[in-house]
Design an enzyme around this catalytic site. Structure first.
Site, short mmCIF file in Angstrom:
data_model
loop_
_atom_site.label_atom_id
_atom_site.label_comp_id
_atom_site.label_asym_id
_atom_site.label_seq_id
_atom_site.Cartn_x
_atom_site.Cartn_y
_atom_site.Cartn_z
N ASP A 10 0.84 -1.19 0.00
CA ASP A 10 0.00 0.00 0.00
C ASP A 10 0.88 1.25 0.00
OD1 ASP A 10 -2.88 0.90 0.38
OD2 ASP A 10 -1.92 1.95 2.05
N ASN A 11 0.66 2.12 -0.99
CA ASN A 11 1.34 3.42 -1.04
C ASN A 11 2.87 3.33 -0.88
OD1 ASN A 11 -1.01 4.95 -1.44
ND2 ASN A 11 -1.40 5.04 0.75
N GLU B 262 1.32 -0.63 -5.21
CA GLU B 262 0.08 0.15 -5.32
C GLU B 262 0.45 1.62 -5.21
OE1 GLU B 262 -3.65 2.13 -3.53
OE2 GLU B 262 -1.67 1.89 -2.65
N LYS C 176 -14.05 -0.73 3.66
CA LYS C 176 -12.90 -0.37 4.50
C LYS C 176 -13.34 0.02 5.91
CE LYS C 176 -11.06 2.90 2.04
NZ LYS C 176 -10.10 4.00 1.68
#
Length: 681
Positions: A396-397, A425, A535
């Site tokens: 993630d990121n 990502e 989420k």
């Protein structure tokens, strides 16, 4: 005064036969070119020499054991001295490749002898020199006994004065002698280029279908009386694996499964007023129950996780985990290692922000204060999940962390676990996306979700298949748990079929977020993401309602995804990235492309060698049905311009007879996409 001679910088020797402009290399060879086992790729170089003597070139791949594999190159543009060859590697590991330029004495003699003997100039001398050259060629170290015999017969023919000179010449410039010297040439003044690194990985690094879900939603139940949810578990999530495998996916990807912090916990739809029963965002990692190396108690234990991984493997699925290097304020690292975070002037730890957005439930990690300690802890944490069977990580990121950290981490993991695959990502600027790929990420998220027009798609896919294909492997996702574009919100079923089909055929790796098959298209007001976003809350999709006999039978696209993945597995042409060709269509809303791959004979099944060719024609306008003319690039399909072919639609099982020009009819009233298998007459 005596003039001081100018100093010159040291120069790399250019070599006896200059070899220049080699591609594909990454940052001058500082980082490896990437490939997977069996993947073909084009090596190009400029090779020159002085004078008029013949020059040639070879590509040499050196495997991890140090064995060379030589492929003859072909001059495709004599005026620019461009040489190329298609090569591939047959096993994983760190290889190298180089280009060797060399003088071609047979090519020189063949040209000169043909010209002179036709003009009856130095005829006897040219024949004699040819015979001497063949004698020398027969002694080449790698020549087979049969090859030596062929060359000896050729030398004898050149010396046979009972035959006319033209006949003697033809005996060498055509037939077995010529073929032998083309296949195993005499190479003089061999000049190698620098050896460049080539990282060869397993096929899943390039080709695969991913399915993402939130384990806590799989099996989650809502109690109408108490108005509370009961979380799904890893055991209930494992029950969903049979359906995922049945749709033909290769990877099951889990969003974070770690304990979730309570401080600044987010409520439904990203609100700040979470109640005690709200689960919070799984990306706010860490609580008194542990951090990145722990499992949320609601989901189960490591025994339950091992059971999940075992079930996935039994069904042919590999498990990918989401790695989000960020913390809830409750994470153990916050108190144990405050130096791993950024402290503001008022003494508080900085939470994540992307103005005007604020993520009060997340503290970003800061790797600069204690890089040695932070790096070591991240590596230890990753090993925990590898030891429990995880083989892929979706990060993630990653663009918010130092690139040198990722390079170190991926390389360090690869020393003991070379099969681990990392997906970046990073929806960010192109330079950072490319640099992360160069640093080691095998796969990269892309801008595919926002590329919806024909010019945008053709330009973007061409870039991915050419400019960056030797180091960045794209992964196409029509939607994610963070992305629901207007195209998907308002395009109807045609849009959902279309975007899955294009994702699965334009590039070798694609993925879907669970619920795609249900066409979940309602966005949260003011945001391009799902309303009631998973989420921040549980979701029970009641999969049983879509099964035969259920009240929503026939309303799922699971059958379409299953067929798409079947087509992908059955057609090797869809397994590669660099083999895409776009074809002309009159209508600006209809796009056509093809993929072609040579398939060797299979002795087990008796299938002969053939070209696998898949043609995709898609109406990009999900709101209208359109007719248009397609003009095929026939050589790209392996056909003569005057040939026709049988076109088999692999979705509908329809058959057509196509010529170079064909009319197509696509849209929501029919199917929005033709996925066609080319069959020769």
């Amino acid at each position: 005064m005596t003039a001081t001679p100018l100093s010159t910088p040291p120069q790399t020797p250019i070599g006896r036969i200059p070899v220049l402009d080699i591609s594909p290399i990454v940052d001058g060879g500082a980082r490896p070119t990437k490939s997977v086992v069996g993947e073909t790729f084009l090596v190009e170089a400029t090779v020159i020499r002085e004078g008029h003597d013949a020059v040639s070139a070879s590509v040499v791949l050196t495997d991890p054991d140090g064995t060379d594999h030589l492929t003859q190159m072909v001059c495709t543009n004599p005026g620019l001295n461009t040489w190329e060859a298609v090569v591939s590697a047959d096993r994983t590991g760190l290889w190298t490749f180089r280009v060797e330029g060399w003088s071609d004495p047979f090519g020189t003699w063949e040209h000169d002898a043909t010209v002179k003997i036709q003009a009856d100039v130095d005829t006897a001398l040219m024949l004699a020199e040819g015979a001497v050259l063949l004698d020398r060629a027969a002694e080449t170290e790698d020549r087979t006994p049969a090859g030596r015999a062929t060359l000896a017969a050729g030398a004898a023919a050149l010396r046979d004065e009972t035959r006319p000179p033209q006949v003697r010449l033809s005996a060498v410039t055509h037939g077995p002698v010529h073929e032998e010297l083309t296949g195993t040439p005499v190479r003089d003044h061999v000049t190698p280029s620098t050896a460049y690194p080539l990282l060869v990985e397993r096929q899943l690094a390039l080709t695969g279908a991913w399915y993402e879900f939130f384990p806590r939603s799989e099996g989650a139940l809502y109690d109408e009386e108490s108005h509370t949810w009961r979380s799904g578990t890893l055991r209930t999530a494992a029950k969903r694996l049979h359906s995922v495998a049945g749709m033909g996916f290769d990877v099951i990807y889990l969003t974070p499964i770690h304990p979730i912090g309570q401080a600044a916990k987010k409520g439904p739809n990203n609100t700040l007023d979470a109640g005690p029963e709200d689960p919070g965002s799984p990306y706010a990692i860490g609580s008194a129950d542990g951090g990145h190396d722990a499992i949320h108690p609601d989901l189960g234990t490591f025994d339950d996780f091992d059971f999940f991984v075992g079930e996935a493997r039994r069904l042919g699925l590999e498990v990918a985990m989401d790695i989000a290097l960020q913390c809830s304020p409750d994470h153990p690292w916050v108190t144990e290692h405050p130096e791993w975070f950024t402290t503001r002037a008022d003494g508080t730890i900085a939470f994540a922000e992307n103005p005007p957005k604020k993520y009060q439930d997340i503290y970003p990690l800061n790797f600069d204060n204690d890089p040695a300690g932070a790096y070591a802890e991240m590596r230890r944490m990753i090993q925990v999940w590898i030891d429990h069977g995880v083989t892929l990580f979706r990060v993630d990121n990653p663009h918010t962390k130092p690139v040198e950290f990722w390079q170190w981490l991926i390389q360090d993991v690869a020393r003991d676990h070379p099969d681990i695959i990392w997906l970046s990502e990073a929806f960010t600027k192109p330079a950072m996306m490319r640099t992360l790929a160069k640093a080691g990420f095998q796969q990269s998220y892309t801008y595919y979700a926002w590329r919806n027009t024909k010019p945008d798609l053709e330009e973007y896919v061409t870039e991915l298949a050419t400019e960056t294909a030797h180091y960045m492997r794209p992964s196409f996702w029509p939607t994610t748990h963070d992305i629901l574009t207007p195209y998907m919100q308002f395009g109807g079923q045609a849009a959902w079929k279309l975007r899955a089909a294009l994702a699965g055929t334009l590039v070798p790796t694609y993925g879907i977020y669970t619920g795609y098959e249900l066409m979940e298209h309602v966005a949260r007001p003011g945001a391009e993401e799902q309303i009631d976003n998973e989420k921040y809350q549980y979701r029970n999709r009641r999969w049983e309602d879509y099964e035969p006999g259920g009240e929503r039978e026939g309303q799922s696209l699971a059958w379409y995804l299953r067929r798409l993945n079947e087509i992908r597995r059955e057609h090797p042409a869809l397994h590669w990235l660099r083999n895409v060709t776009f074809h002309h269509v009159d209508d600006e809303n209809i796009m056509a492309f093809s993929k072609r791959r040579a398939v060797p004979a299979d002795e087990t099944t008796g299938v002969p060698a053939h070209d696998d060719v898949v043609i995709v024609i898609a109406n990009l306008d999900p709101h209208s049905t359109r007719w248009s003319r397609v003009v095929f690039d026939m050589p790209a399909l392996g056909l003569h311009p005057d040939e026709g072919f049988r076109a088999h639609d692999l979705i509908t099982d329809q058959w057509w007879d196509f010529l170079r020009e064909a009319m197509v009819h696509l849209g929501p009233d029919h199917e929005p996409v033709h996925i066609i298998e080319l069959k020769r007459y």
